[in-house]
Scaffold this motif. Structure first.
Motif, PDB file in Angstrom:
ATOM      1  N   ILE A 208       0.835  -1.206   0.000  1.00 44.35           N
ATOM      2  CA  ILE A 208       0.000   0.000   0.000  1.00 44.35           C
ATOM      3  C   ILE A 208       0.865   1.250   0.000  1.00 44.35           C
ATOM      4  CG2 ILE A 208      -1.704   1.298   1.338  1.00 44.35           C
ATOM      5  CD1 ILE A 208      -2.832  -1.347   2.293  1.00 44.35           C
ATOM      6  N   GLU A 209       1.965   1.217   0.739  1.00 47.49           N
ATOM      7  CA  GLU A 209       2.864   2.373   0.793  1.00 47.49           C
ATOM      8  C   GLU A 209       3.490   2.679  -0.563  1.00 47.49           C
ATOM      9  OE1 GLU A 209       5.650   1.339   3.757  1.00 47.49           O
ATOM     10  OE2 GLU A 209       4.258   1.574   5.447  1.00 47.49           O
ATOM     11  N   LEU A 210       3.580   1.675  -1.441  1.00 45.93           N
ATOM     12  CA  LEU A 210       4.120   1.913  -2.780  1.00 45.93           C
ATOM     13  C   LEU A 210       3.152   2.699  -3.657  1.00 45.93           C
ATOM     14  CD1 LEU A 210       5.686  -1.610  -3.522  1.00 45.93           C
ATOM     15  CD2 LEU A 210       6.878   0.468  -2.804  1.00 45.93           C
ATOM     16  N   VAL A 211       1.867   2.743  -3.253  1.00 45.89           N
ATOM     17  CA  VAL A 211       0.841   3.393  -4.066  1.00 45.89           C
ATOM     18  C   VAL A 211       0.423   4.732  -3.480  1.00 45.89           C
ATOM     19  CG1 VAL A 211      -1.462   3.137  -5.067  1.00 45.89           C
ATOM     20  CG2 VAL A 211       0.025   1.142  -4.847  1.00 45.89           C
ATOM     21  N   THR A 212       0.235   4.784  -2.167  1.00 48.96           N
ATOM     22  CA  THR A 212      -0.281   6.001  -1.538  1.00 48.96           C
ATOM     23  C   THR A 212       0.375   6.207  -0.182  1.00 48.96           C
ATOM     24  OG1 THR A 212      -2.292   7.065  -0.690  1.00 48.96           O
ATOM     25  CG2 THR A 212      -2.190   4.680  -0.561  1.00 48.96           C
ATOM     26  N   ASP A 213       0.353   7.455   0.252  1.00 51.16           N
ATOM     27  CA  ASP A 213       0.893   7.776   1.575  1.00 51.16           C
ATOM     28  C   ASP A 213      -0.193   7.804   2.643  1.00 51.16           C
ATOM     29  OD1 ASP A 213      -0.479   9.951   0.645  1.00 51.16           O
ATOM     30  OD2 ASP A 213       1.042  11.430   1.181  1.00 51.16           O
ATOM     31  N   ARG A 214      -1.417   7.441   2.273  1.00 50.48           N
ATOM     32  CA  ARG A 214      -2.497   7.414   3.255  1.00 50.48           C
ATOM     33  C   ARG A 214      -2.306   6.238   4.198  1.00 50.48           C
ATOM     34  NH1 ARG A 214      -3.082  11.549   4.299  1.00 50.48           N
ATOM     35  NH2 ARG A 214      -4.976  11.019   5.465  1.00 50.48           N
ATOM     36  N   PRO A 215      -2.702   6.384   5.462  1.00 50.65           N
ATOM     37  CA  PRO A 215      -2.407   5.345   6.453  1.00 50.65           C
ATOM     38  C   PRO A 215      -3.272   4.102   6.287  1.00 50.65           C
ATOM     39  CG  PRO A 215      -3.741   7.071   7.432  1.00 50.65           C
ATOM     40  CD  PRO A 215      -3.401   7.543   6.046  1.00 50.65           C
ATOM     41  N   LEU A 216      -2.743   2.993   6.741  1.00 51.12           N
ATOM     42  CA  LEU A 216      -3.523   1.757   6.833  1.00 51.12           C
ATOM     43  C   LEU A 216      -4.204   1.762   8.200  1.00 51.12           C
ATOM     44  CD1 LEU A 216      -4.262  -1.057   5.690  1.00 51.12           C
ATOM     45  CD2 LEU A 216      -2.238  -1.935   6.853  1.00 51.12           C
ATOM     46  N   ILE A 217      -5.511   1.941   8.201  1.00 43.34           N
ATOM     47  CA  ILE A 217      -6.232   2.111   9.464  1.00 43.34           C
ATOM     48  C   ILE A 217      -6.887   0.822   9.942  1.00 43.34           C
ATOM     49  CG2 ILE A 217      -6.643   4.552   9.057  1.00 43.34           C
ATOM     50  CD1 ILE A 217      -9.451   3.859   8.150  1.00 43.34           C
ATOM     51  N   GLY A 218      -6.786  -0.236   9.175  1.00 43.16           N
ATOM     52  CA  GLY A 218      -7.405  -1.487   9.611  1.00 43.16           C
ATOM     53  C   GLY A 218      -7.014  -2.640   8.725  1.00 43.16           C
ATOM     54  N   ALA A 219      -6.958  -3.827   9.325  1.00 48.02           N
ATOM     55  CA  ALA A 219      -6.695  -5.070   8.602  1.00 48.02           C
ATOM     56  C   ALA A 219      -7.724  -6.082   9.065  1.00 48.02           C
ATOM     57  CB  ALA A 219      -5.272  -5.558   8.852  1.00 48.02           C
ATOM     58  N   ILE A 220      -8.638  -6.443   8.167  1.00 45.17           N
ATOM     59  CA  ILE A 220      -9.748  -7.324   8.517  1.00 45.17           C
ATOM     60  C   ILE A 220      -9.342  -8.767   8.244  1.00 45.17           C
ATOM     61  CG2 ILE A 220     -12.177  -7.782   8.179  1.00 45.17           C
ATOM     62  CD1 ILE A 220     -11.454  -4.968   9.236  1.00 45.17           C
ATOM     63  N   SER A 239     -14.962 -13.479  17.664  1.00 44.19           N
ATOM     64  CA  SER A 239     -14.135 -14.089  16.622  1.00 44.19           C
ATOM     65  C   SER A 239     -12.996 -13.147  16.228  1.00 44.19           C
ATOM     66  CB  SER A 239     -14.988 -14.397  15.392  1.00 44.19           C
ATOM     67  OG  SER A 239     -15.435 -13.189  14.791  1.00 44.19           O
ATOM     68  N   PRO A 240     -11.930 -13.664  15.631  1.00 41.09           N
ATOM     69  CA  PRO A 240     -10.822 -12.800  15.190  1.00 41.09           C
ATOM     70  C   PRO A 240     -11.266 -11.725  14.207  1.00 41.09           C
ATOM     71  CG  PRO A 240     -10.163 -15.108  15.162  1.00 41.09           C
ATOM     72  CD  PRO A 240     -11.623 -15.094  15.430  1.00 41.09           C
ATOM     73  N   ARG A 241     -12.199 -12.058  13.338  1.00 40.26           N
ATOM     74  CA  ARG A 241     -12.656 -11.069  12.353  1.00 40.26           C
ATOM     75  C   ARG A 241     -13.424  -9.938  13.035  1.00 40.26           C
ATOM     76  NH1 ARG A 241     -17.001 -11.168   8.165  1.00 40.26           N
ATOM     77  NH2 ARG A 241     -16.316  -9.818   6.481  1.00 40.26           N
ATOM     78  N   ALA A 242     -14.248 -10.262  14.019  1.00 41.64           N
ATOM     79  CA  ALA A 242     -14.960  -9.213  14.755  1.00 41.64           C
ATOM     80  C   ALA A 242     -13.981  -8.313  15.493  1.00 41.64           C
ATOM     81  CB  ALA A 242     -15.948  -9.845  15.736  1.00 41.64           C
ATOM     82  N   GLU A 243     -12.930  -8.892  16.038  1.00 40.12           N
ATOM     83  CA  GLU A 243     -11.914  -8.090  16.717  1.00 40.12           C
ATOM     84  C   GLU A 243     -11.223  -7.145  15.738  1.00 40.12           C
ATOM     85  OE1 GLU A 243     -10.029  -6.526  19.820  1.00 40.12           O
ATOM     86  OE2 GLU A 243     -11.558  -8.083  19.931  1.00 40.12           O
ATOM     87  N   SER A 244     -11.111  -7.559  14.472  1.00 44.88           N
ATOM     88  CA  SER A 244     -10.513  -6.687  13.460  1.00 44.88           C
ATOM     89  C   SER A 244     -11.341  -5.422  13.261  1.00 44.88           C
ATOM     90  CB  SER A 244     -10.389  -7.439  12.133  1.00 44.88           C
ATOM     91  OG  SER A 244      -9.648  -8.620  12.273  1.00 44.88           O
ATOM     92  N   PHE A 245     -12.659  -5.563  13.268  1.00 46.64           N
ATOM     93  CA  PHE A 245     -13.523  -4.396  13.096  1.00 46.64           C
ATOM     94  C   PHE A 245     -13.477  -3.475  14.313  1.00 46.64           C
ATOM     95  CE2 PHE A 245     -15.544  -7.295   9.999  1.00 46.64           C
ATOM     96  CZ  PHE A 245     -15.488  -6.479   8.895  1.00 46.64           C
ATOM     97  N   ARG A 246     -13.325  -4.045  15.496  1.00 45.78           N
ATOM     98  CA  ARG A 246     -13.192  -3.190  16.669  1.00 45.78           C
ATOM     99  C   ARG A 246     -11.871  -2.416  16.645  1.00 45.78           C
ATOM    100  NH1 ARG A 246     -16.388  -7.330  19.071  1.00 45.78           N
ATOM    101  NH2 ARG A 246     -14.586  -8.677  19.422  1.00 45.78           N
ATOM    102  N   ALA A 247     -10.821  -3.050  16.129  1.00 41.37           N
ATOM    103  CA  ALA A 247      -9.561  -2.328  15.970  1.00 41.37           C
ATOM    104  C   ALA A 247      -9.709  -1.208  14.942  1.00 41.37           C
ATOM    105  CB  ALA A 247      -8.454  -3.296  15.543  1.00 41.37           C
ATOM    106  N   LEU A 248     -10.456  -1.467  13.861  1.00 35.89           N
ATOM    107  CA  LEU A 248     -10.724  -0.423  12.869  1.00 35.89           C
ATOM    108  C   LEU A 248     -11.521   0.713  13.498  1.00 35.89           C
ATOM    109  CD1 LEU A 248     -10.849   0.733  10.000  1.00 35.89           C
ATOM    110  CD2 LEU A 248     -12.791  -0.809   9.557  1.00 35.89           C
ATOM    111  N   ARG A 249     -12.483   0.373  14.330  1.00 37.91           N
ATOM    112  CA  ARG A 249     -13.277   1.409  15.026  1.00 37.91           C
ATOM    113  C   ARG A 249     -12.376   2.301  15.870  1.00 37.91           C
ATOM    114  NH1 ARG A 249     -16.737  -1.078  19.652  1.00 37.91           N
ATOM    115  NH2 ARG A 249     -14.608  -1.295  20.471  1.00 37.91           N
ATOM    116  N   THR A 250     -11.443   1.688  16.582  1.00 39.23           N
ATOM    117  CA  THR A 250     -10.536   2.467  17.435  1.00 39.23           C
ATOM    118  C   THR A 250      -9.671   3.402  16.609  1.00 39.23           C
ATOM    119  OG1 THR A 250     -10.495   0.656  19.038  1.00 39.23           O
ATOM    120  CG2 THR A 250      -8.716   2.284  19.156  1.00 39.23           C
ATOM    121  N   ASN A 251      -9.110   2.883  15.523  1.00 37.84           N
ATOM    122  CA  ASN A 251      -8.253   3.721  14.661  1.00 37.84           C
ATOM    123  C   ASN A 251      -9.041   4.848  14.006  1.00 37.84           C
ATOM    124  OD1 ASN A 251      -6.078   2.061  15.265  1.00 37.84           O
ATOM    125  ND2 ASN A 251      -6.393   0.758  13.476  1.00 37.84           N
ATOM    126  N   LEU A 252     -10.299   4.570  13.667  1.00 40.26           N
ATOM    127  CA  LEU A 252     -11.124   5.593  13.020  1.00 40.26           C
ATOM    128  C   LEU A 252     -11.364   6.772  13.956  1.00 40.26           C
ATOM    129  CD1 LEU A 252     -12.637   6.009  10.308  1.00 40.26           C
ATOM    130  CD2 LEU A 252     -14.679   5.153  11.452  1.00 40.26           C
TER     131      LEU A 252
END
Length: 510
Positions: A208-220, A239-252
């Motif tokens: 992603i860094e090779l394309v844009t300088d925008r941050p990676l705010i979540g990995a689902i 579940s691990p996937r649900a935890e991914s969305f909560r991490a995205l919520r925090t970063n947002l």
């Protein structure tokens, strides 16, 4: 590329490397087994001179023989030495052909000549080596005899007779197998590195860094049962996937969007998980106590109503054209502060509706009444709807499917947003493997699925959808029963209110 990149490449392409190595061993084994065994043996000749008994004469004779040893070695492969051997052993060959299987060498500072013969018959190889030693002795004696004398001052004596070898000298099967394995390994590693270099798919944050300088705010995290349970935060919150969305919520929540809180969730192409990402993020935000407005702004292939199990016949399009009010078509979902605005009927002009003044006014009102506004938009490369809508919101969240979306596609999506002047809030990497070389990090380590450690069954997922439909059916009011609004101010005048307590606010059964 760093060392970790090469390690990841080797781990990812280990099967290709192993197959190439085994293929190299197989080719070497097949080549070795089809070769005719060759046997090598040698005889040794000592060169001396018939000199006087004084020390000076002996030294002079020794220097003479050392200077002539190389010459005598070269005589071995000449016809003057070869032809007598061919005649004696009755060989069906010529001097030139026989010379290809014969070599002669002399060690430095010695007067020893070693004659080596290679042949498919071990006995014949020994006979040829011994015969060549005898023929060389005769040829040197004849060539070194001075005129007018009967004896030569140079004498060749055979000090080692050739014996038939017991084992073939070639093919050397163990050596060939090792060389085949090394060549196959090198080709496998080279193919793996070349494959990685030519692979333009986005797999990690570095891509992603090779394309844009925008941050990676979540990995689902990837879920093989995502189609069976798309509302993972609701159906299986541990579940691990649900935890991914909560991490995205925090970063947002840490993003600085200039005081605004409306986001468009889009992607480069279809099937990158943008709709499920939008819904699960909305549920996660609502679980954290936020008032969330979820809008289905994909007016071409809407999915929000289908995933949430609500009626979507009337929705956003009816509000934008003044046929319904928000309060009539925006529905609460579950026992949360989550309100959903379906897409409604598919219009013939989606881009014009999403870029209209009514849509901007709608977003302004929703940003005032809700903590977060999430819009599920179409992909950016096929249509321009998402880019147009992103300009009217505080920013766009671009979903990128790991291992599927290419850097070229992501670059095209970023360019489409930047062309219209939209702000890019960040990138979300979806369908990230939880295991293997492309895994982003260990998801849900040490946590189970639920109270009893078992994932929800398909029947429980269907029960969840039925309960969701029941929860929203009581609050549904048809737009046809209300008087149509005539202006955008009238359309947006009613702010969504929480539903009255009762059965319709019951939480869907997980």
């Amino acid at each position: 590329m760093e060392l970790t990149d090469y390690i990841r490449i080797l781990r990812k392409n280990w099967l290709v490397i192993v197959v190439a190595t085994l293929l190299g061993v197989g080719v070497a084994a097949a080549w070795s087994l089809t070769r005719t065994p060759e046997y090598t043996t040698s005889s040794t000749v000592f060169v001396s001179t018939q000199a006087g008994g004084t020390i000076g004469e002996l030294q002079q004779g020794s220097n003479f023989t050392q200077s002539r040893v190389t010459t005598y070695s070269n005589l071995v492969t000449t016809p003057v030495v070869m032809n007598p051997v061919i005649a004696e052993l009755e060989l069906d060959t010529t001097a030139g052909s026989l010379a290809a299987d014969v070599s002669a060498s002399a060690a430095v500072n010695t007067t020893l000549i070693t004659i080596t013969v290679t042949n498919s018959d071990p006995t014949q190889a020994a006979d040829i080596a011994n015969a060549l030693a005898a023929s060389l002795t005769s040829a040197v004696a004849e060539l070194e005899t001075p005129d007018g004398t009967d004896t030569s001052p140079v004498r060749l004596s055979r000090v080692k007779d050739a014996l038939p070898p017991l084992k073939p000298s070639s093919p050397n099967v163990p050596l060939n197998l090792v060389l085949g394995a090394l060549v196959g390994l090198a080709l496998g590693v080279g193919a793996a590195v070349l494959r990685s270099v030519l692979d333009t798919r986005v797999r990690s944050s570095r891509d992603i860094e090779l394309v844009t300088d925008r941050p990676l705010i979540g990995a689902i995290a990837f879920d093989p049962k995502a189609k069976e349970r798309p509302l993972i935060v609701h159906a299986d919150p541990r579940s691990p996937r649900a935890e991914s969305f909560r991490a995205l919520r925090t970063n947002l929540q840490f993003l600085d969007m200039g005081g605004r809180s409306s986001f468009v969730v889009t992607s480069s192409v279809a099937n990158e998980g943008k709709s499920t990402t939008t819904i699960n993020l909305a549920i996660a935000l609502a679980d954290a106590g936020k008032r969330v407005a979820l809008l289905d702004t994909d007016l071409r292939k809407p999915k929000i109503a289908e995933y949430l199990g609500i009626e979507g016949g009337v929705g956003l399009t009816d509000v934008l054209i003044g046929r319904a009010r928000i309060a009539d078509v925006m529905l609460p979902w579950g026992d949360r502060s989550l309100f959903v605005l379906p897409a409604g009927k598919i219009p013939p002009n989606p881009s014009e509706l999403l870029g209209s003044h009514q849509m901007q006014t709608l977003l302004t009102v929703l940003e005032r009444d809700f903590d977060v506004v999430l819009c599920d938009a179409p992909p950016l490369l096929p249509v321009t709807d998402g880019a147009i809508l992103a300009k009217a919101t505080s920013g766009a969240i671009v979903a990128v499917a790991a291992g599927r979306t290419t850097r070229h596609q992501l670059g095209g999506a970023i360019d489409a947003l930047q062309t219209v002047g939209a702000k890019i809030a960040g990138v979300v990497l979806t369908m990230v493997p939880t295991r293997g070389p492309d895994s982003y990090y260990a998801y849900g380590y040490g946590y189970g699925y639920g109270v009893y450690g078992e994932p929800p069954t398909d029947e429980s997922a269907r029960a969840s959808a039925r309960a969701a439909r029941k929860a929203t059916r009581g609050t549904r009011r048809k737009a046809s029963d209300s008087a149509p609004a005539t202006t955008s101010e009238t359309v947006l005048s009613s702010r969504p209110q929480p539903p009255a307590p009762g059965p319709q606010r019951g939480r869907p059964t997980p």
